[in-house]
Scaffold this motif. Structure first.
Motif, PDB file in Angstrom:
ATOM      1  N   ARG A   4     -51.581 -20.937  68.072  1.00  0.00           N
ATOM      2  CA  ARG A   4     -50.142 -21.203  67.399  1.00  0.00           C
ATOM      3  C   ARG A   4     -48.962 -20.857  68.702  1.00  0.00           C
ATOM      4  N   PHE A   5     -48.109 -21.665  68.711  1.00  0.00           N
ATOM      5  CA  PHE A   5     -46.942 -21.432  69.564  1.00  0.00           C
ATOM      6  C   PHE A   5     -45.643 -22.139  69.304  1.00  0.00           C
ATOM      7  N   THR A   6     -44.609 -21.894  70.188  1.00  0.00           N
ATOM      8  CA  THR A   6     -43.398 -22.464  69.829  1.00  0.00           C
ATOM      9  C   THR A   6     -42.950 -23.322  70.953  1.00  0.00           C
ATOM     10  N   GLN A   7     -41.986 -24.330  70.408  1.00  0.00           N
ATOM     11  CA  GLN A   7     -41.407 -25.362  71.321  1.00  0.00           C
ATOM     12  C   GLN A   7     -40.028 -25.365  70.678  1.00  0.00           C
ATOM     13  N   HIS A   8     -38.951 -24.372  71.204  1.00  0.00           N
ATOM     14  CA  HIS A   8     -37.367 -24.630  70.837  1.00  0.00           C
ATOM     15  C   HIS A   8     -36.983 -25.078  72.426  1.00  0.00           C
ATOM     16  N   LEU A   9     -37.129 -25.999  72.803  1.00  0.00           N
ATOM     17  CA  LEU A   9     -36.660 -26.426  74.366  1.00  0.00           C
ATOM     18  C   LEU A   9     -35.391 -27.495  74.212  1.00  0.00           C
ATOM     19  N   SER A  10     -34.995 -27.618  75.246  1.00  0.00           N
ATOM     20  CA  SER A  10     -33.937 -28.768  75.552  1.00  0.00           C
ATOM     21  C   SER A  10     -34.403 -29.507  76.632  1.00  0.00           C
ATOM     22  N   TRP A  11     -33.896 -30.757  76.368  1.00  0.00           N
ATOM     23  CA  TRP A  11     -34.425 -31.967  77.584  1.00  0.00           C
ATOM     24  C   TRP A  11     -33.821 -31.405  78.715  1.00  0.00           C
ATOM     25  N   GLU A  12     -32.534 -31.126  78.797  1.00  0.00           N
ATOM     26  CA  GLU A  12     -31.940 -30.698  79.926  1.00  0.00           C
ATOM     27  C   GLU A  12     -32.608 -29.657  80.774  1.00  0.00           C
ATOM     28  N   GLU A  13     -33.132 -28.589  80.087  1.00  0.00           N
ATOM     29  CA  GLU A  13     -33.813 -27.550  80.852  1.00  0.00           C
ATOM     30  C   GLU A  13     -35.313 -27.944  81.529  1.00  0.00           C
ATOM     31  N   LEU A  14     -35.895 -28.838  80.570  1.00  0.00           N
ATOM     32  CA  LEU A  14     -37.241 -29.492  81.242  1.00  0.00           C
ATOM     33  C   LEU A  14     -36.896 -30.218  82.428  1.00  0.00           C
ATOM     34  N   GLN A  15     -35.896 -31.007  82.080  1.00  0.00           N
ATOM     35  CA  GLN A  15     -35.550 -32.076  83.207  1.00  0.00           C
ATOM     36  C   GLN A  15     -35.590 -31.262  84.646  1.00  0.00           C
ATOM     37  N   LEU A  17     -36.727 -28.336  85.334  1.00  0.00           N
ATOM     38  CA  LEU A  17     -38.168 -27.957  85.625  1.00  0.00           C
ATOM     39  C   LEU A  17     -39.048 -28.805  86.077  1.00  0.00           C
ATOM     40  N   ALA A  18     -38.991 -29.928  85.429  1.00  0.00           N
ATOM     41  CA  ALA A  18     -40.303 -30.957  85.739  1.00  0.00           C
ATOM     42  C   ALA A  18     -39.761 -32.152  86.298  1.00  0.00           C
ATOM     43  N   ASP A  19     -38.549 -32.452  86.535  1.00  0.00           N
ATOM     44  CA  ASP A  19     -37.952 -33.501  86.884  1.00  0.00           C
ATOM     45  C   ASP A  19     -38.239 -35.038  86.026  1.00  0.00           C
ATOM     46  N   LEU A  20     -38.014 -34.767  84.960  1.00  0.00           N
ATOM     47  CA  LEU A  20     -38.289 -35.623  83.721  1.00  0.00           C
ATOM     48  C   LEU A  20     -37.664 -36.984  84.419  1.00  0.00           C
ATOM     49  N   ILE A  21     -38.238 -38.062  84.063  1.00  0.00           N
ATOM     50  CA  ILE A  21     -37.536 -39.451  83.756  1.00  0.00           C
ATOM     51  C   ILE A  21     -37.168 -39.801  82.334  1.00  0.00           C
ATOM     52  N   GLY A  22     -36.744 -40.844  82.098  1.00  0.00           N
ATOM     53  CA  GLY A  22     -36.659 -41.502  80.733  1.00  0.00           C
ATOM     54  C   GLY A  22     -35.348 -40.940  80.298  1.00  0.00           C
ATOM     55  N   GLN A  23     -34.958 -41.577  78.933  1.00  0.00           N
ATOM     56  CA  GLN A  23     -33.643 -41.246  78.244  1.00  0.00           C
ATOM     57  C   GLN A  23     -33.803 -39.966  77.565  1.00  0.00           C
ATOM     58  N   PRO A  24     -32.999 -39.123  77.802  1.00  0.00           N
ATOM     59  CA  PRO A  24     -32.642 -37.843  77.271  1.00  0.00           C
ATOM     60  C   PRO A  24     -33.068 -37.850  75.633  1.00  0.00           C
ATOM     61  N   ARG A  25     -33.626 -36.844  75.177  1.00  0.00           N
ATOM     62  CA  ARG A  25     -33.858 -36.795  73.501  1.00  0.00           C
ATOM     63  C   ARG A  25     -33.328 -35.416  73.024  1.00  0.00           C
ATOM     64  N   ASN A  26     -32.831 -35.658  71.831  1.00  0.00           N
ATOM     65  CA  ASN A  26     -32.675 -34.160  71.250  1.00  0.00           C
ATOM     66  C   ASN A  26     -34.147 -33.693  70.689  1.00  0.00           C
ATOM     67  N   GLY A  48     -42.780 -41.171  87.542  1.00  0.00           N
ATOM     68  CA  GLY A  48     -42.296 -39.942  87.574  1.00  0.00           C
ATOM     69  C   GLY A  48     -42.666 -39.248  86.327  1.00  0.00           C
ATOM     70  N   ASN A  49     -42.556 -37.995  86.228  1.00  0.00           N
ATOM     71  CA  ASN A  49     -42.948 -37.278  84.934  1.00  0.00           C
ATOM     72  C   ASN A  49     -42.235 -37.735  83.550  1.00  0.00           C
ATOM     73  N   GLU A  50     -42.916 -37.862  82.538  1.00  0.00           N
ATOM     74  CA  GLU A  50     -42.087 -38.197  81.416  1.00  0.00           C
ATOM     75  C   GLU A  50     -42.632 -37.272  80.262  1.00  0.00           C
ATOM     76  N   LEU A  51     -41.837 -37.210  79.405  1.00  0.00           N
ATOM     77  CA  LEU A  51     -41.959 -36.188  77.925  1.00  0.00           C
ATOM     78  C   LEU A  51     -42.553 -37.231  76.999  1.00  0.00           C
ATOM     79  N   VAL A  52     -43.730 -37.035  76.339  1.00  0.00           N
ATOM     80  CA  VAL A  52     -44.320 -37.824  75.356  1.00  0.00           C
ATOM     81  C   VAL A  52     -44.728 -36.861  74.212  1.00  0.00           C
ATOM     82  N   PRO A  53     -44.581 -37.089  72.897  1.00  0.00           N
ATOM     83  CA  PRO A  53     -45.218 -36.650  71.982  1.00  0.00           C
ATOM     84  C   PRO A  53     -46.669 -36.807  71.696  1.00  0.00           C
TER      85      PRO A  53
END
Length: 225
Positions: A4-15, A17-26, A48-53
């Motif tokens: 069990r874990f938590t993910q209360h994160l912001s796109w801006e912070e992850l971008q 830290l991980a140099d994300l590409i793609g459109q920002p998401r809420n 580049g690095n992408e954030l994917v569900p």
């Protein structure tokens, strides 16, 4: 383990830290993430690095049975991941980072277990080492992307609470983990001073939408230590 874990994160912070590409998401805050639900996963792509569900509970590309018949694959053991048929191909070529705000573990006797919440001492998101992949759901014919968190032996600080813990990467090492030639080099316990913990409400023992809010991670009995 990490169940069990938590993910209360912001796109801006992850971008950052991980140099994300793609459109920002809420990103929807999650305070009680349970296996088989959807989680946010960072994976490399040619651009580049992408954030994917993805589904939390790994299903390899060759899985041909209903997903409900999968064994428990929300964790993979660091000691055997390179050899286990379920995980070895993804470990070699499909590694990911699962960003987390924190995670839960329990102490005490069965029936009276006390939940503890663990987070980074510096307040930043944690970077769990993971593997990911995709398969075809035989029931819906949908493409299912899934991931698992790699866990290894606990460090000395964690051992009073649990004998295992997630493999936690330094964000500066994330790209080396994602695309490097020696993934086994990163399968080591986190530094002794990297985490903090406090006791939280037993409501976290229940995994439903009614028990998924920010009060779950508030200190319940003990102060942070």
């Amino acid at each position: 383990m990490c169940g069990r874990f938590t993910q209360h994160l912001s796109w801006e912070e992850l971008q950052r830290l991980a140099d994300l590409i793609g459109q920002p998401r809420n990103l929807q805050p999650r305070y009680n993430v349970a296996p088989t639900t959807m989680i946010e996963v960072i994976r490399p792509s040619p651009a580049g690095n992408e954030l994917v569900p993805m589904r939390w509970g790994f299903a390899p590309s060759w899985w041909k049975k209903p997903l409900r018949e999968l064994p428990a694959t929300f964790n993979a053991r660091a000691e055997t991941i390179a050899e286990k048929p379920m995980f070895r191909a993804a470990f070699a070529k499909s590694r990911c980072v699962i960003p987390a705000s924190g995670f839960y573990e329990w102490t005490g006797a069965k029936g009276a277990k006390t939940p503890h919440y663990f987070s980074a001492r510096d307040g930043r998101p944690l970077a769990f080492a993971g593997i990911c992949g995709a398969c075809r759901d035989v029931e819906s014919d949908a493409r299912i992307e899934s991931a698992t968190i790699i866990v290894g032996p606990a460090n000395d600080w964690m051992r009073p609470f649990h004998d295992r813990m997630p493999i936690i990467l330094d964000w500066r090492d994330a790209n080396a983990w994602l695309t490097g030639d020696d993934p086994g080099a990163w399968l080591r316990p986190a530094p002794e001073d990297s985490l903090q913990q406090w006791i939280v409400s037993r409501r976290v023992n229940r995994s439903n939408e009614a028990d998924d809010d920010s009060t779950l991670i508030e200190p319940s009995v003990a102060a942070a230590c």
